[in-house]
Scaffold this motif. Sequence first.
Motif, short mmCIF file in Angstrom:
data_model
loop_
_atom_site.label_atom_id
_atom_site.label_comp_id
_atom_site.label_asym_id
_atom_site.label_seq_id
_atom_site.Cartn_x
_atom_site.Cartn_y
_atom_site.Cartn_z
N PHE A 146 0.88 -1.18 0.00
CA PHE A 146 0.00 0.00 0.00
C PHE A 146 0.90 1.21 0.00
CE2 PHE A 146 -2.53 3.23 2.41
CZ PHE A 146 -3.57 3.35 1.52
N ALA A 147 1.19 1.72 -1.19
CA ALA A 147 2.17 2.80 -1.33
C ALA A 147 1.68 3.87 -2.28
CB ALA A 147 3.51 2.23 -1.80
N PRO A 148 0.53 4.48 -1.99
CA PRO A 148 0.02 5.53 -2.89
C PRO A 148 0.99 6.70 -2.95
CG PRO A 148 -1.14 5.55 -0.78
CD PRO A 148 -0.30 4.31 -0.78
N LYS A 149 1.08 7.28 -4.14
CA LYS A 149 1.99 8.41 -4.31
C LYS A 149 1.50 9.65 -3.57
CE LYS A 149 3.92 6.94 -8.76
NZ LYS A 149 3.32 5.59 -8.74
N THR A 150 0.17 9.75 -3.41
CA THR A 150 -0.41 10.87 -2.67
C THR A 150 -1.53 10.35 -1.77
OG1 THR A 150 -2.01 11.36 -4.43
CG2 THR A 150 0.11 12.52 -4.51
N LEU A 151 -1.82 11.12 -0.74
CA LEU A 151 -2.96 10.87 0.13
C LEU A 151 -3.96 12.00 -0.06
CD1 LEU A 151 -1.07 9.79 3.40
CD2 LEU A 151 -2.19 8.30 1.73
N PRO A 152 -5.26 11.77 0.18
CA PRO A 152 -5.86 10.58 0.76
C PRO A 152 -5.90 9.39 -0.21
CG PRO A 152 -7.56 12.14 0.15
CD PRO A 152 -6.25 12.84 -0.07
N ALA A 153 -5.97 8.19 0.38
CA ALA A 153 -6.03 6.96 -0.38
C ALA A 153 -6.83 5.94 0.42
CB ALA A 153 -4.63 6.44 -0.66
N THR A 154 -7.24 4.88 -0.28
CA THR A 154 -8.11 3.87 0.33
C THR A 154 -7.40 2.52 0.40
OG1 THR A 154 -10.14 4.95 -0.41
CG2 THR A 154 -10.27 2.59 0.06
N PRO A 155 -7.26 1.94 1.59
CA PRO A 155 -6.65 0.61 1.72
C PRO A 155 -7.66 -0.49 1.45
CG PRO A 155 -7.10 1.49 3.89
CD PRO A 155 -7.55 2.54 2.90
N GLY A 156 -7.21 -1.73 1.64
CA GLY A 156 -8.08 -2.90 1.46
C GLY A 156 -7.58 -3.79 0.35
N LEU A 157 -7.10 -4.99 0.69
CA LEU A 157 -6.47 -5.87 -0.28
C LEU A 157 -7.45 -6.70 -1.10
CD1 LEU A 157 -3.47 -7.16 1.85
CD2 LEU A 157 -3.36 -5.64 -0.12
N GLU A 158 -8.60 -7.02 -0.54
CA GLU A 158 -9.50 -7.92 -1.25
C GLU A 158 -10.94 -7.66 -0.85
OE1 GLU A 158 -8.83 -12.05 -0.18
OE2 GLU A 158 -8.54 -11.54 1.93
N GLY A 159 -11.86 -8.21 -1.64
CA GLY A 159 -13.28 -8.05 -1.35
C GLY A 159 -14.13 -8.63 -2.47
N TYR A 160 -15.41 -8.67 -2.21
CA TYR A 160 -16.38 -9.27 -3.14
C TYR A 160 -17.45 -8.23 -3.47
CZ TYR A 160 -21.03 -11.23 -3.89
OH TYR A 160 -22.30 -11.46 -4.35
N GLY A 161 -17.98 -8.29 -4.70
CA GLY A 161 -19.03 -7.36 -5.06
C GLY A 161 -19.85 -7.78 -6.26
N ILE A 162 -20.71 -6.85 -6.69
CA ILE A 162 -21.63 -7.06 -7.80
C ILE A 162 -21.34 -6.03 -8.88
CG2 ILE A 162 -24.05 -7.14 -8.50
CD1 ILE A 162 -23.46 -9.28 -6.50
N VAL A 163 -21.29 -6.48 -10.13
CA VAL A 163 -21.09 -5.56 -11.25
C VAL A 163 -22.35 -4.71 -11.43
CG1 VAL A 163 -20.72 -5.37 -13.75
CG2 VAL A 163 -19.46 -7.09 -12.42
N THR A 164 -22.16 -3.39 -11.43
CA THR A 164 -23.30 -2.48 -11.58
C THR A 164 -23.28 -1.70 -12.89
OG1 THR A 164 -22.09 -0.75 -10.38
CG2 THR A 164 -23.56 -2.16 -9.08
N GLU A 165 -22.15 -1.71 -13.58
CA GLU A 165 -22.04 -0.99 -14.85
C GLU A 165 -20.95 -1.63 -15.69
OE1 GLU A 165 -20.53 3.35 -16.55
OE2 GLU A 165 -21.02 3.15 -14.41
N VAL A 166 -21.18 -1.75 -16.98
CA VAL A 166 -20.15 -2.25 -17.90
C VAL A 166 -19.89 -1.20 -18.98
CG1 VAL A 166 -20.74 -4.67 -17.48
CG2 VAL A 166 -21.80 -3.45 -19.39
#
Length: 334
Positions: free
Chosen positions: A55-75
């Motif tokens: 987790f090494a964003p070049k600038t902050l603010p930034a959002t952490p979190g390595l993994e997760g599950y979800g639903i496709v809402t737009e293609v």
Amino acid sequence: MSATAITLSSYGVDKLTVSEVARPTAGPNQVVVNVKLRPVNPADVFSVLGVYPGFAPKTLPATPGLEGYGIVTEVGPGVTRVAVGARVVPFFDTLNGHGSWQEFVVVDEQELAIVPDSVSDATAAQLIVNPISVLGMLDRLAVPKGEFVLQSAAGSTLGRQLIQIAKSRGIKTVNLVRRSAQIDELKAIGADVVVSTEGLDTPAKISAAILEATGGKHPYGAVDAVGGNITEALTLAVRVGGTVIVYGAMEGMSCSAGVGSLIFRGITITGYWLGKEFPLMGVKGRQAITSEALDLITRGVLEPFSGEIFPLADIGAAVGKSMAAARGGKVLVA
């Protein structure tokens, strides 16, 4: 339109902020995913503290979190692999601060795994970090059928998954735990040998207990989530020429080993970091190994150990719970 995201403007658990951010839109070959559930992994906590290189964003603010599950809402234009409503696990760009601790993310349609209906939301949310790490480490050790693999922190979520996957490959497991109360619990999910380190205050004593429990059989190789003196105990226990893979730092950022193990027994100590290995796999490699993990789940071989669920807005409490001993499974955030 806006969406909720957990952001860091500076590092520290007390710096986690519930923010409103712009909701992303899908470009060509991209999809927007509404992230429904994500775990709090130790590496996520290290991200929040500013000590995790994944987790090494070049600038902050930034959002952490390595993994997760979800639903496709737009293609977006050109997307053919998934449709709106598909259940997916995105491959998050956590390195650059676009992690899973937010409501919506946009990813390339190839940078995700498609989740079968038979896989629960909680299981899908934990698809990447632990199962892929176990598969990668077992592949690297190349333990033959019938041999022992040794692990520390066996009561962890990853440790339990290693027991399950090793068993499916015909590999026996030797499992170190800190509390004797965990012995029967791990044997119930297929552990062959469980050794408690309670009262064992030196690497030599821990190694002796391991070899007594295996009838003198040295494990083929080992994986270590603890570091410190536990690493030395594993190097004493494994076979001549064996390998100890260190993948965690529960006792701090150093580990020890006896010179005799390295010189005279030819023991190799190396590391495994999914943050490096996963990008190197390439798109096809990432899809293949996540498909392998999903197959293990759908066949009932692999059952993630889920714990308490917190709302996204209560992320501070979720992180606190994730650091508690005997927390009863992986903390999840909805």
